[in-house]
Design an enzyme around this catalytic site. Structure first.
Site, short mmCIF file in Angstrom:
data_model
loop_
_atom_site.label_atom_id
_atom_site.label_comp_id
_atom_site.label_asym_id
_atom_site.label_seq_id
_atom_site.Cartn_x
_atom_site.Cartn_y
_atom_site.Cartn_z
CG HIS A 98 -0.26 -0.15 2.52
ND1 HIS A 98 0.10 -1.38 3.02
CD2 HIS A 98 0.15 0.76 3.44
CE1 HIS A 98 0.69 -1.22 4.18
NE2 HIS A 98 0.75 0.07 4.46
CG HIS A 100 1.06 5.31 4.11
ND1 HIS A 100 0.21 5.27 5.19
CD2 HIS A 100 1.76 4.14 4.13
CE1 HIS A 100 0.40 4.14 5.87
NE2 HIS A 100 1.34 3.44 5.24
P1 DGP Z 1 1.94 0.46 7.39
O1 DGP Z 1 1.76 -1.04 7.18
O2 DGP Z 1 2.73 0.79 8.60
O3 DGP Z 1 2.49 1.15 6.14
O4 DGP Z 1 0.52 1.12 7.67
C1 DGP Z 1 -0.69 0.46 7.66
C2 DGP Z 1 -1.78 1.50 7.72
O5 DGP Z 1 -3.02 0.84 7.54
C3 DGP Z 1 -1.87 2.25 9.04
O6 DGP Z 1 -1.64 3.64 8.79
C4 DGP Z 1 -3.28 2.02 9.53
C5 DGP Z 1 -3.99 1.46 8.32
N1 DGP Z 1 -4.99 0.45 8.63
C6 DGP Z 1 -4.80 -0.68 9.33
N2 DGP Z 1 -5.94 -1.40 9.38
C7 DGP Z 1 -6.86 -0.70 8.69
C8 DGP Z 1 -8.23 -0.92 8.39
O7 DGP Z 1 -8.85 -1.93 8.77
N3 DGP Z 1 -8.85 0.03 7.65
C9 DGP Z 1 -8.21 1.15 7.20
N4 DGP Z 1 -8.90 2.03 6.48
N5 DGP Z 1 -6.92 1.39 7.46
C10 DGP Z 1 -6.26 0.48 8.20
#
Ligand code: DGP
Length: 134
Positions: A98, A100
């Protein structure tokens, strides 16, 4: 194996606040935004990180990331950080690739990194090592 949260979102088994969707890419608001509008852009097929994504799909995700970043600027953000955590050591928590898209407002108390200094010939050595792998 734990089911992938983002695959569940893609399948509609978990809710999300969607801002964009096409055949290959989905974009939705991050549940823990650094600022309102923080968006995640993901490939619909499951890939762990950028390293296992086909180049063509990296391109499609990058184009959507830019579209979302442009839109975020148009609604009033002063700048945008675009970032991707690849691997646990890089802070990746959700192991579905993903990107950001983070709206920024200058002094918003969000800091991405602090730069270090190189020692001796470390800069040249690391550049040569990277170049040899490209
Ligand atoms: P990272 O793996 O550290 O790059 O970030 C994961 C991001 O995903 C974190 O900023 C929070 C987001 N996130 C985690 N679970 C969910 C979810 O169930 N729904 C949404 N919309 N975002 C989520």
């Amino acid at each position: 194996m734990t089911p992938c949260i983002f695959c569940k979102i893609i399948k509609g088994e978990l809710p999300c606040t969607k801002v964009y969707e096409d055949a290959d890419v989905l974009a939705f608001l991050d549940i823990k935004p650094v600022n309102p509008g923080h968006t995640l852009v993901i490939p619909k097929r499951h890939y762990v990180s950028i390293h296992d994504m086909p180049d063509e799909l990296v391109g499609k995700v990058a184009i959507v990331a830019k579209k979302v970043a442009d839109a975020i600027l148009r609604i009033g953000s002063k700048g945008v950080n675009i970032g991707m955590n690849n691997g646990e050591a890089a802070g990746q928590v959700v192991f579905h690739a993903h990107v950001h898209i983070m709206p920024r407002y200058g002094k918003d108390k969000f800091s991405l990194w602090v730069g270090k200094e190189y020692d001796g010939n470390e800069r040249q050595v690391v550049a040569e090592r990277i170049k040899a792998e490209l």
